[in-house]
Design an enzyme around this catalytic site. Structure first.
Site, PDB file in Angstrom:
ATOM      1  N   ALA A  89     -20.201  -1.335   6.982  1.00 29.11           N
ATOM      2  CA  ALA A  89     -21.089  -1.176   5.812  1.00 29.11           C
ATOM      3  C   ALA A  89     -21.235   0.295   5.433  1.00 29.11           C
ATOM      4  CB  ALA A  89     -22.433  -1.820   6.106  1.00 29.11           C
ATOM      5  N   ARG A  90     -22.145   0.990   6.084  1.00 29.10           N
ATOM      6  CA  ARG A  90     -22.325   2.423   5.825  1.00 29.10           C
ATOM      7  C   ARG A  90     -22.680   3.118   7.138  1.00 29.10           C
ATOM      8  NH1 ARG A  90     -19.886   1.796   1.774  1.00 29.10           N
ATOM      9  NH2 ARG A  90     -20.527   2.235  -0.374  1.00 29.10           N
ATOM     10  N   GLU A 140     -18.668  11.056   5.893  1.00 29.00           N
ATOM     11  CA  GLU A 140     -17.219  10.936   5.702  1.00 29.00           C
ATOM     12  C   GLU A 140     -16.707  12.039   4.792  1.00 29.00           C
ATOM     13  OE1 GLU A 140     -16.367   7.005   4.277  1.00 29.00           O
ATOM     14  OE2 GLU A 140     -17.434   6.075   5.924  1.00 29.00           O
ATOM     15  N   HIS A 145     -12.469   4.012   6.802  1.00 34.62           N
ATOM     16  CA  HIS A 145     -13.078   3.338   5.634  1.00 34.62           C
ATOM     17  C   HIS A 145     -12.029   2.532   4.848  1.00 34.62           C
ATOM     18  CE1 HIS A 145     -16.757   3.632   2.771  1.00 34.62           C
ATOM     19  NE2 HIS A 145     -16.137   2.483   2.603  1.00 34.62           N
ATOM     20  N   GLY A 198     -12.187  -0.852   4.494  1.00 38.32           N
ATOM     21  CA  GLY A 198     -12.729  -2.187   4.202  1.00 38.32           C
ATOM     22  C   GLY A 198     -12.081  -2.889   3.016  1.00 38.32           C
TER      23      GLY A 198
HETATM   24  C1  DGY Z   1     -17.732  -0.010  -1.357  1.00 40.54           C
HETATM   25  O1  DGY Z   1     -17.218  -0.690  -2.241  1.00 40.54           O
HETATM   26  O2  DGY Z   1     -18.932   0.265  -1.343  1.00 40.54           O
HETATM   27  C2  DGY Z   1     -16.843   0.466  -0.269  1.00 40.54           C
HETATM   28  O3  DGY Z   1     -17.479   1.174   0.697  1.00 40.54           O
HETATM   29  C3  DGY Z   1     -15.649   1.217  -0.811  1.00 40.54           C
HETATM   30  O4  DGY Z   1     -14.598   0.332  -0.581  1.00 40.54           O
END
Ligand code: DGY
Length: 328
Positions: free
Chosen positions: A246-247, A276, A294, A296
């Protein structure tokens, strides 16, 4: 940087290099100011580009700092900001609301890619994939052994999902395929058709105590920032695993590193980091971390989908229709 304004076309500052398909569409329908070198713009640069081009819109990404200093300094010509992300903690949303700037984001299209990646993080951490890979790459593998790189069994274990939004639910669906028992903590309880028998905890701390694997899938907000700190890690089972797609801000890095070092936690799978592209150097030296940069939403299909969603939203906004993914 390229860009030619024609009378009819709206000017869009595009802060990052996007996929070829999305840039082609932007070039066809807008007067985009593209970022061919993909350097990350400082906030002042975003403002300067917007002023220079008398931009109508910005197409930004999660790597941009679109905080109050940017929003307040943007020229009045900027009416919309489309962010190429589902997260929007990099944007001063309240400031946009005050200035009447429409903000859109990209939900749904990245759900599956991010849930897949979360599965990779969980398996990579639990099965010591990074250690195994390093062993092979470094020429250190001397052959199969009954006690070599023994990991944590995932099948049948209790998975706790912090944040049961789209991505949390898509990850739960995948984890059910591994016969995992799903627990979740969320601001509100899901309806039974979305819950699929998962156990709801209205107190996230109570969930921590029962799970074998914790997956962080909630947005970064003032309430969730540094949620996973030393006190809460102490509530977890010994040998538990933490996964975060997520973060980075949701984890207190020093606390997680301390727990990984001490063996309180068996492993962590991390795709996101607080500052990051910087990360706490210790993560790189710990054997029990499985780290990704990162990734994702990093599939061609997903990044095309995210870009197309940004453009769909801008199209709707400038055509006087309601943008489908409008935040404010
Ligand atoms: C988002 O969409 O918030 C992601 O972290 C970037 O892919």
């Amino acid at each position: 940087m390229t860009g030619t304004k024609t009378a009819a076309k709206k000017t869009v500052i595009v802060t990052r290099k996007l996929t070829a398909a999305v840039e082609r569409r932007l070039a066809r329908d807008y007067a985009p100011v593209l970022n061919a070198t993909d350097e990350v713009y400082a906030p002042a640069r975003i403002v300067a580009l917007a002023r220079e081009a008398k931009a109508d819109a910005l197409l930004v990404a999660a790597t941009d700092n679109v905080g109050s200093e940017v929003i307040e300094a943007l020229p009045a010509s900027v009416k919309a900001i489309a962010t190429f992300s589902v997260g929007y903690n990099h944007i001063d949303i309240a400031g946009c609301k005050r200035r009447g700037i429409c903000v859109t984001y990209t939900p749904d299209v990245l759900t599956d890619a991010t849930a897949d990646l979360t599965m990779l993080l969980m398996l990579g951490a639990a099965r010591r994939a990074a250690e195994g890979e390093r062993m092979l790459r470094n020429g250190e593998w001397t052959g199969w052994a009954p006690t070599q790189l023994l990991g944590t069994h995932v099948t049948g274990k209790i998975l706790g999902i912090l944040g049961m939004g789209r991505i949390g639910r898509a990850f739960a669906k995948r984890a059910r395929g591994f016969d995992m028992k799903i627990h979740y903590a969320n601001r509100t309880r899901l309806t039974p058709d979305l819950e699929h028998g998962a156990v709801f905890h209205d107190d996230a701390e109570a969930m921590l105590a029962v799970v074998d694997i914790l997956s962080i899938n909630c947005p970064a907000t003032p309430e969730t920032t540094r949620f996973l700190d030393a006190r809460r890690i102490a509530l977890m089972k010994d040998g538990a695993i933490v996964v975060n797609s997520a973060r980075g801000a949701i984890i207190d890095d020093r606390a997680l590193i301390g727990a990984l070092r001490a063996g309180k936690l068996a492993a962590a799978g991390l795709d996101v980091f607080d500052r990051e592209p910087l990360l706490d150097e210790t993560y790189r030296t710990l054997p029990n971390t499985f780290l990704l940069p990162h990734l994702g939403s990093a599939t061609v299909e997903t990044r095309d989908g995210m870009g197309n969603k940004c453009v769909d939203n801008l199209d709707a906004f400038f055509a006087g229709r309601a943008p489908p993914d409008r935040l404010v």
